[in-house]
Design an enzyme around this catalytic site. Structure first.
Site, PDB file in Angstrom:
ATOM      1  CD  GLU A 148      -2.357  -9.351   0.775  1.00  0.00           C
ATOM      2  OE1 GLU A 148      -2.755  -7.589   0.678  1.00  0.00           O
ATOM      3  OE2 GLU A 148      -3.252  -9.010   1.463  1.00  0.00           O
ATOM      4  CD  GLU A 152       0.465  -6.367   4.943  1.00  0.00           C
ATOM      5  OE1 GLU A 152       0.890  -7.890   5.427  1.00  0.00           O
ATOM      6  OE2 GLU A 152      -0.044  -6.604   3.793  1.00  0.00           O
ATOM      7  CB  ALA A 209      -1.270   0.031   1.067  1.00  0.00           C
ATOM      8  N   GLY A 249       0.885  -5.895   0.054  1.00  0.00           N
ATOM      9  CA  GLY A 249      -0.338  -5.803  -0.948  1.00  0.00           C
ATOM     10  C   GLY A 249       0.725  -6.006  -2.105  1.00  0.00           C
TER      11      GLY A 249
END
Ligand code: NAD
Length: 692
Positions: free
Chosen positions: A105, A125, A61, A102
């Site tokens: 991911e 995270e 992110a 992310g």
């Protein structure tokens, strides 16, 4: 362009370009979807590779979007990943540098992954008190296996890609031309069925047993850190339920965690840490002085630790002492510290010698003539420091930075001893200096901006978190801790025992309560400081029990007795009847009747004493921002990280409530101590907060 588009024969290469780490901000997310559509619409393109640059595939992110509406603007990351997963042409991630959060991911939503074997892979995270919220808890265990994935998700620690070679995560690991290899892999998939991570099963011979074991392992920290257990819940869903159900479990857990006070505190710490390195009136591009060689004066407790910091970073140090004996003692301690690290397997014998090879011991000031930065760590005595700085000023080369590690002396006064006050600064390390992360950089009224910029940069280089403090008695940390210590003393006088106060502080989350801490540091240190200060401030208010303790020879652990009793070879603190009797007699003498004090009052008085002084420090401009004060307490004083620091904690309680408690304490014993800081009164009235 946040995503560039390139054609290599029949393969489209989409390259993220959002420095510094290809954060998945809204422009990048849009760019990814648009570029994918373009590739899917182009009949000449048969497969697609997605990559970043040599530094990063993607760091996850974009932190600039945190807490901003852009973060939830479509396409969100789950939307992008869902689109990728539905691609009708083979989609391969080419990973160099790092794929974190992310970023990983996103790669997990593709048909295959090719990575440079040195790339860093992880889902960090949990360190922010949340969990991977874009399918990471569901896809990663499928691709990497239950044990590997759970360990990485619950710890948040990244690993090198090659450590994951035995898993199904990567189609191929390479040492060069990652994109070229990914193009080949993508081409090879054309015409075949497209594998998707979501269709895999999580493999493990005994998932029940392993999940139970993992739960037990993290349960101890569960109340302070709820995220790891939620991670395990989500991973369990990956094992037991369908993919789509698992995604819902992950979503729900994410929504709960993101609103917990612990996660808010951890995110505050993350941003505070970054903010601390920025000095409001010193531009980030301020030119720095070069620091190639460092001088340290004094090879005692602090000088030795300070020296090790630089040796560890590969920076040569000249270490000066007054005589051979203390010099040899200091060198011996440094060597022993390194050898003990080597014994624990943290350093190789070669590394030990390499570091010691960077160290030049000396008894002559002339040997400091080529040092770019010289840090003084001699006795805390103005006359001694004066002699040192005058000599230093004479031998140090022009432009050399002269720093003092003083804890209590006035840096402006020290600077004025030299003909170069602009080059003088405080560098206040914490003990043990080679371990504690905090460095208070004390900015004198004449300290030049390039000196500050240089010292902040060098702090980073030696692995410290530096916070700038203005000149005042005790700087940020010790000035506040004095108020905390005073409350601890007054609580004793009112009938609390050292063990009750320590227990309350430790239950709040402090690493160590005030009395155990004082016994560890040595009660005589504070005694000496108080004696000096009483000369200037005869009306200094504090609990005299601390002096009586020292008069009894109870200097702490090193004396085998302090606020507690100690047994040889045992660091455990045993309650002392002698201390309790001394305190009770003293309290009787000053006419304070004992009462039962609830732990909640103990904690509030200790912590709000910090907060009130912190508010003064803030309004006087000694600290640039409330979060800097939090950083000082988190890294220098064992304040519980999951409470975000004293100022953040006060904001969470609500400043109106904090003020109300202080007004209540003002009616009690030594109530005059509770005069609230004007800034606190103002913010409480406005419904404001320290951290904005
Ligand atoms: P220490 O007594 O362990 O070491 C001081 C050393 O300085 C001794 O080895 C001594 O021989 C040497 N020395 C004295 N005069 C000297 C001179 N003129 N030239 C060269 N060397 C000289 O003390 P310490 O605990 O390391 O403290 C040093 C400084 O660091 C003090 O200013 C202290 O306030 C500060 N400090 C200490 C701590 C701590 O926890 N100990 C923490 C932060 C800052």
């Amino acid at each position: 362009m946040s995503v560039t588009y390139e054609i290599r024969g029949d393969v489209a290469v989409l390259r993220m370009s959002n420095p510094p780490v290809n954060g998945l901000g809204i422009a990048t997310r849009r760019g990814l979807v648009e570029s994918l559509d373009r590739a899917l619409d182009d009949d000449a393109v048969r497969a697609v590779v997605v990559t970043g640059d040599a530094r990063a595939f993607s760091g996850g992110a974009d932190i600039r979007e945190f807490n901003k509406p852009e973060a939830s603007q479509e396409p969100t990351l789950p939307t992008v990943i869902a689109r990728f997963e539905r691609s009708t042409k083979p989609l391969v991630a080419a990973i160099e540098g790092l794929a974190l959060g992310g970023g990983l991911e996103l790669a997990l939503g593709m048909n295959a992954r090719v990575a440079d074997s040195a790339a860093l892979i992880g889902l960090p995270e949990v360190k922010l008190g949340i969990l991977p919220g874009a399918g990471g808890t569901q896809r990663f265990p499928r691709a990497a296996g239950l044990e590997v994935a759970l360990n990485m998700i619950v710890s948040g620690e990244p690993v090198k890609a090659k450590r994951l070679a035995a898993t199904r995560l990567f189609e191929k690991l390479v040492d060069s031309d990652t994109v070229g290899a990914a193009v080949e892999v993508a081409r090879g998939m054309v015409g075949g069925s497209l594998p998707r991570v979501r269709d895999m099963r999580v493999e493990h011979p005994n998932p029940e047993g392993f999940l139970g074991f993992a739960r037990g392992a993290v349960a101890a920290a569960a109340a302070s850190y709820p995220a790891p257990l939620k991670c395990i819940d989500a991973i369990e869903a990956a094992v037991k339920r369908s993919f789509d159900e698992g995604i819902l479990v992950e979503r729900e857990a994410f929504a709960v965690l993101v609103n917990t006070p612990e996660s808010k505190a951890l995110r505050h710490v993350f941003f505070s840490d970054r903010a601390a390195s920025k000095i409001p009136d010193v531009a980030s591009d301020t030119p720095q002085r070069e620091v190639r060689r460092v001088g340290v004066i004094g090879a005692g407790t602090m000088g030795g630790g300070i020296t090790m910091n630089f040796l560890n970073a590969g920076i040569p140090v000249t270490l000066l002492e007054t005589a051979q004996e203390p010099l040899d003692r200091g060198l011996g301690t440094i060597r022993r510290n390194y050898e003990s690290s080597a014994k624990k397997g943290k350093l190789t014998a070669e590394q030990v010698e390499q570091r010691l090879g960077l160290l030049t011991p000396t008894l002559r000031y002339e040997d400091l003539a080529d040092a770019d930065l010289i840090i003084e760590a001699v006795f805390e005595d103005y006359a001694v420091k004066k002699a040192v700085f005058e000599k230093l000023d004479a031998v140090a080369k022009p432009g050399a930075i002269l720093a003092s590690n003083t804890s209590t002396l006035d840096v402006n006064r020290i600077a004025a001893l030299t003909a170069r006050p602009e080059s003088v600064v405080g560098m206040h390390f914490f003990s043990p200096a080679n371990i504690m992360k905090l460095l208070e950089v004390v900015r004198g009224s004449a300290t030049a901006k390039d000196v500050l910029a240089t010292v902040m940069a060098i702090a980073k280089k030696i692995g410290k978190t530096a916070v700038v403090s203005g000149v005042c008695d005790g700087f940020i940390g010790n000035r506040m801790i004095e108020q905390y210590g005073r409350q601890a003393g007054f609580l004793l006088e009112e009938g609390a025992t050292p063990q009750q106060i320590d227990h309350a502080a430790e239950s709040f989350g402090f690493a160590m309560g005030p009395f155990r801490m004082s016994d560890l540091a040595g009660n005589d240190i504070g005694w000496a400081i108080r004696k000096r200060r009483l000369v200037e401030q005869p009306d200094l208010i504090y609990s005299k029990t601390a002096d009586l303790l020292c008069e009894m020879g109870r200097f702490g652990q090193k004396a085998g007795k302090g606020w507690y009793d100690y047994k040889p070879g045992d660091r455990k603190a045993y309650p002392s009847a002698e201390v309790e009797a001394m305190v009770a007699e003293y309290a009787r003498g000053i006419g304070v009747p004992p009462r039962d004090i609830p732990d909640s009052e103990i904690v509030e008085r200790l912590v709000y004493a910090l907060v009130n002084e912190g508010a003064r420090i803030l309004e006087e401009g000694i600290a640039a921002r409330a979060s800097d004060i939090d950083v000082v307490y988190l890294y220098g004083y064992g304040f519980p990280v999951w409470r975000g620091g004293p100022m953040f904690h006060a904001d969470s309680v609500g400043l109106f409530n904090v003020l109300a408690s202080m007004r209540r304490f003002a009616k009690g014993h030594q109530g005059s101590d509770w005069e609230p800081a004007p800034l606190l009164v103002k913010l409480a009235a406005e419904g404001g907060s320290f951290n904005g």
